[in-house]
Write a protein that holds these residues in place. Structure first.
Motif, PDB file in Angstrom:
ATOM      1  N   ASP A   9       0.834  -1.203   0.000  1.00  0.00           N
ATOM      2  CA  ASP A   9       0.000   0.000   0.000  1.00  0.00           C
ATOM      3  C   ASP A   9       0.870   1.256   0.000  1.00  0.00           C
ATOM      4  OD1 ASP A   9      -2.632   1.287   0.226  1.00  0.00           O
ATOM      5  OD2 ASP A   9      -1.909   1.919   2.191  1.00  0.00           O
ATOM      6  N   GLU A  10       1.958   1.246   0.767  1.00  0.00           N
ATOM      7  CA  GLU A  10       2.882   2.388   0.788  1.00  0.00           C
ATOM      8  C   GLU A  10       3.560   2.559  -0.565  1.00  0.00           C
ATOM      9  OE1 GLU A  10       5.667   2.165   4.047  1.00  0.00           O
ATOM     10  OE2 GLU A  10       4.117   1.485   5.429  1.00  0.00           O
ATOM     11  N   LEU A  11       3.965   1.442  -1.173  1.00  0.00           N
ATOM     12  CA  LEU A  11       4.674   1.500  -2.450  1.00  0.00           C
ATOM     13  C   LEU A  11       3.767   2.026  -3.564  1.00  0.00           C
ATOM     14  CD1 LEU A  11       7.401   0.912  -3.763  1.00  0.00           C
ATOM     15  CD2 LEU A  11       6.610  -1.403  -4.252  1.00  0.00           C
ATOM     16  N   CYS A  12       2.455   1.771  -3.461  1.00  0.00           N
ATOM     17  CA  CYS A  12       1.502   2.258  -4.467  1.00  0.00           C
ATOM     18  C   CYS A  12       1.493   3.782  -4.544  1.00  0.00           C
ATOM     19  CB  CYS A  12       0.090   1.763  -4.145  1.00  0.00           C
ATOM     20  SG  CYS A  12      -0.185   0.022  -4.516  1.00  0.00           S
ATOM     21  N   LEU A  63       7.982   0.482   5.111  1.00  0.00           N
ATOM     22  CA  LEU A  63       9.058   0.376   4.125  1.00  0.00           C
ATOM     23  C   LEU A  63      10.277   1.178   4.560  1.00  0.00           C
ATOM     24  CD1 LEU A  63       7.329   0.503   0.617  1.00  0.00           C
ATOM     25  CD2 LEU A  63       8.770  -1.307   1.506  1.00  0.00           C
ATOM     26  N   LYS A  64      10.050   2.340   5.145  1.00  0.00           N
ATOM     27  CA  LYS A  64      11.152   3.175   5.611  1.00  0.00           C
ATOM     28  C   LYS A  64      11.936   2.457   6.707  1.00  0.00           C
ATOM     29  CE  LYS A  64      12.108   7.773   7.496  1.00  0.00           C
ATOM     30  NZ  LYS A  64      11.489   9.034   7.962  1.00  0.00           N
ATOM     31  N   GLU A  65      11.217   1.871   7.657  1.00  0.00           N
ATOM     32  CA  GLU A  65      11.871   1.135   8.751  1.00  0.00           C
ATOM     33  C   GLU A  65      12.667  -0.047   8.214  1.00  0.00           C
ATOM     34  OE1 GLU A  65       8.907  -0.014  11.535  1.00  0.00           O
ATOM     35  OE2 GLU A  65       8.240   2.048  11.918  1.00  0.00           O
ATOM     36  N   TRP A  66      12.094  -0.765   7.259  1.00  0.00           N
ATOM     37  CA  TRP A  66      12.763  -1.942   6.683  1.00  0.00           C
ATOM     38  C   TRP A  66      14.050  -1.534   5.968  1.00  0.00           C
ATOM     39  CZ3 TRP A  66      12.188  -3.970   1.278  1.00  0.00           C
ATOM     40  CH2 TRP A  66      12.782  -5.220   1.119  1.00  0.00           C
ATOM     41  N   LEU A  67      13.987  -0.493   5.159  1.00  0.00           N
ATOM     42  CA  LEU A  67      15.162  -0.061   4.396  1.00  0.00           C
ATOM     43  C   LEU A  67      16.238   0.538   5.295  1.00  0.00           C
ATOM     44  CD1 LEU A  67      13.332   1.473   1.306  1.00  0.00           C
ATOM     45  CD2 LEU A  67      14.764  -0.569   1.314  1.00  0.00           C
ATOM     46  N   LEU A  68      15.820   1.190   6.390  1.00  0.00           N
ATOM     47  CA  LEU A  68      16.811   1.743   7.316  1.00  0.00           C
ATOM     48  C   LEU A  68      17.664   0.647   7.962  1.00  0.00           C
ATOM     49  CD1 LEU A  68      14.833   4.608   9.108  1.00  0.00           C
ATOM     50  CD2 LEU A  68      16.824   4.854   7.626  1.00  0.00           C
ATOM     51  N   LYS A  69      17.074  -0.529   8.118  1.00  0.00           N
ATOM     52  CA  LYS A  69      17.800  -1.642   8.730  1.00  0.00           C
ATOM     53  C   LYS A  69      18.821  -2.267   7.775  1.00  0.00           C
ATOM     54  CE  LYS A  69      13.964  -2.834  11.808  1.00  0.00           C
ATOM     55  NZ  LYS A  69      12.907  -3.844  12.116  1.00  0.00           N
TER      56      LYS A  69
END
Length: 732
Positions: A42-45, A98-104
């Protein structure tokens, strides 16, 4: 099993299209927490992003690294591409999950330094090693020398008679001349092949020497490349755990990306399966159908029996319900109203759709189906679809047998969708409170299926009508009706009347619901008006009290005044203040008669009767009693067909494209409306609208406007070279 089910449900072409959006081949199933995946999708959309680059399967390469092997530079570049793509993703403005995932995901610096080693084609840049610069320069000079040598040879006077042509031929990786026999008198060369015309492909010794020098330079470059391959592989080996992690992370994002790109291309939506077993679909259409009627269906019980007209869409409805549940389970996009729909989660799916009988398995239709059913007994939380359940045996016996089988499945907490022409089975099962009925409808006036469905009734098969529609003679059909029997024909007629009655009741209910909505609106309006009147009344009272108080205070002043003239002046002023007070009039200014059009605030209507103080007004089919003093005449008159003439001027120099970039939605839609009108007058049947991507608000507004416009036949995203997702090709 899943692939077979996709094929049964006519989803194989959908899955093939979906897989084309993958950066590398993989299974469509997305493992892990569905809620988390749904949130990220949903965020990526909402983000405009570049799709992942094409990547080869790297499992073998990673295994090779684990054994301290050396990867070819091509394989190393594939891993570098993944890391570079994640660096790009980390630069986008994602929110929440998504932001949290990519920050990791932290790419080791030693790997980011390798990004500068490669150019866009995956070749080692010569700028990182001075040896490569020198070798490439030498290689360039040698190749120029080789070209010059060939050119010189073709201009040798003694050799010209032996040259078949002046081209340079590539034979077995070597550059050669094509000459006739006897060339050895004028040219020292090595024969490397024969032509079909009897000529010789030869490499002059002078050329061979230069070619040998070129090969030496190429070998020297390969040795340098091998050094870098060893260096990069050693770095990769030390960071192997990270590379395995980023390789898996790439596949996960590839799943998200493919789903979002598929949804944007086809204007699909996502829906998250919940913990219920409900299947409530709104504005749903099976992906295999083109320009299909959308389906609205509420299926909250355990069994759904679909009956009705032949070729009326029963089987496709069954496949559609199963498809919607399956796509929701795998978080795959579909044509559906996700805000209103609800899809439950099921442990397993199965479909009994086709005839299992064939020459290889030596099994009858009924026996094959019984075998399939026997394998399902004992399973729980299963969503099962059965098409033409009575197929293959005596329908009277089948009714009783399937009744017991389905009751058994219900005890195991399964959910079943059945299509049948067998009314006895439908009637037997309809007694169970966990069974719902739905009928495919037939348009008797037009003699064809409506491809619509009516809930709560058993449908007629219309076999005779269908036979006539497909070319069977009326005489044969009439004889068949006689054989069918008068009683059964009467039963069919009763079923048909029952459906028509149900449709009539539904229509009346819809009209009643509209009236209820209107009554609610009127009551709300009256309530608002009452509150408004009360506020105005309080305001008037307060104003009058203030004016009377002011007049009284002025009169009181005379008591303390000694001078007669001053007292008189004060009394005169008090009288003037009193006279200036005007009481509100409650009388009706206009004389009202029956037939006049009047309004009371937002309510408009026509007077049908008048009493002493009240009037009956008719508004949208409702009769309302309103006090005469609250009514006002309006200029509304009964609708008359005006005499008018319309002159249409064909717009000049009209473009077939419209650019809406940078406009607000309301301004953009005004321009779009005028543009389409002008395009229709100009005779265009296809135009292009550029709205951009941005936040998606303008794109959404344009899409909704085009959906509702009566003159728009269809529209799609433009090809990539004409704007892609940022533009629409509109057919008028």
């Amino acid at each position: 099993m899943t692939q077979e089910l996709f094929k049964k449900l006519d989803l194989d072409s959908y899955i093939a299209e979906f897989k084309n959006f993958f950066a590398r081949d993989k299974d469509v199933f997305l493992q892990g927490d569905s809620k988390l995946h749904f949130k990220r999708i949903d965020e990526l959309c909402k983000i405009d992003f570049t799709s992942p680059p094409s990547i080869s399967n790297l499992n073998t390469a990673l295994t090779h690294l684990s054994k301290q092997g050396i990867l070819h530079l091509d394989q190393s570049f594939e891993l570098i591409k993944i890391c570079m793509y994640f660096r790009y993703l980390k630069g986008l403005k994602f929110e929440e999950s998504l932001k949290e995932w990519l920050l990791k995901i932290e790419i080791p610096q030693v790997i980011t330094e390798l990004f500068e080693y490669f150019d866009e084609k995956g070749q080692i840049k010569e700028s990182i090693d001075e040896r490569l610069i020198n070798l490439n320069l030498s290689l360039k000079l040698k190749k120029e020398s080789l070209t010059a040598e060939f050119k010189k040879l073709t201009y040798i006077k003694n050799l010209t008679p032996y040259l078949i042509d002046t081209q340079i031929h590539l034979i077995n990786g070597m550059e050669a001349l094509l000459v006739r026999g006897g060339f050895n008198h004028t040219l020292k060369a090595k024969i490397i092949g024969r032509s079909s015309g009897g000529g010789f492909y030869v490499v002059p010794l002078s050329v061979e020497k230069i070619q040998s020098q070129i090969d030496e330079i190429e070998n020297a470059k390969e040795e340098i490349y091998y050094e870098y391959a060893k260096k990069i592989s050693l770095i990769f080996h030390k960071n192997l755990l990270f590379l395995k992690f980023i390789n898996n992370a790439f596949d996960l994002f590839d799943h998200y990306s493919a789903r979002v790109l598929m949804a944007k291309k086809n204007d699909y939506e996502f829906i998250l399966a919940d913990n219920s077993t409900n299947l409530n679909l709104y504005d749903f259409a099976h992906p295999a159908l083109k320009n299909a009627k959308s389906v609205n269906l509420e299926f909250n019980k355990k069994v759904l029996i679909i009956t009705g007209v032949n070729a009326g869409g029963k089987s496709m409805l069954l496949k559609g319900i199963l498809s919607a549940a399956l796509l929701a389970k795998y978080l795959l996009p579909m044509k559906i109203n996700s805000q209103k729909s609800q899809i439950g989660n099921f442990k397993e799916f199965d479909a009994i759709l086709e005839d299992p009988q064939n020459v290889k398995n030596d099994i009858s239709t009924f026996a094959g189906r019984m075998l399939h059913f026997s394998k399902l007994l004992g399973k729980k939380h299963l969503l099962l679809g059965i098409d033409e359940i009575e197929l293959g045996t005596d329908f009277e016996e089948a009714a009783c047998l399937y009744n017991e089988l389905i009751i058994k499945f219900l005890e195991q907490d399964n959910k079943i969708i059945i299509t049948t022409h067998h009314k006895r089975l439908a009637m037997l099962l309809a007694k169970n409170e966990q069974v719902e009925l739905i009928a495919a409808l037939y348009d008797e006036e037009l003699s064809r299926p409506k491809y619509e469905f009516l809930k709560g009734t058993i449908g007629k098969s219309y076999a005779f009508e269908t036979a006539l529609r497909y070319g069977i003679s009326a005489n044969l059909v009439q004889n068949a009706k006689k054989l069918y029997g008068e009683d059964k024909e009467n039963l069919e007629e009763m079923v048909s009347k029952n459906i028509n009655l149900e449709l009539s009741l539904r229509k009346k209910n819809e009209e009643l619901e509209k009236k209820e909505v209107k009554v609610d609106e009127i009551l709300t309006s009256l309530k608002d008006q009452k509150e408004k009147n009360e506020q105005e009344f309080k305001k008037i009272i307060s104003n009058l009290e203030f004016k009377y108080h002011k007049a009284i205070e002025e009169a009181k002043k005379t008591i303390n005044l000694k001078d007669i003239k001053e007292k008189q002046r004060s009394l005169n002023k008090a009288n003037e203040l009193k006279k200036s007070i005007i009481l509100p009039s409650m009388e009706q200014n206009d004389e009202l008669r029956v037939g006049d059009f009047v309004k009371y605030e937002k309510i408009k209507g026509k007077i049908t009767a008048i009493s002493k103080n009240d009037a009956i007004i008719q508004s949208d089919g409702l009769n309302l009693r309103v006090p005469l003093k609250l009514l006002k005449k309006t200029n509304h008159t009964p609708m008359q067909k005006p005499k008018s003439s319309i002159n249409i001027t064909r717009p000049s120099a009209l473009s077939m494209t419209l650019d809406l970039h940078g406009l607000r939605s309301d301004e953009a839609l005004d321009r779009l409306d005028k543009f389409i009108s002008d395009a229709l007058i100009a005779g265009f049947d296809e135009v292009i609208i550029y709205h951009g991507i941005g936040t998606g608000k303008l794109a959404f507004a344009v899409k909704e406007f085009l959906k509702a416009h009566k003159s728009v036949k269809s529209f799609n995203d433009a090809p990539i070279n004409q704007g892609g997702f940022g533009a629409k090709v509109v057919r008028l």
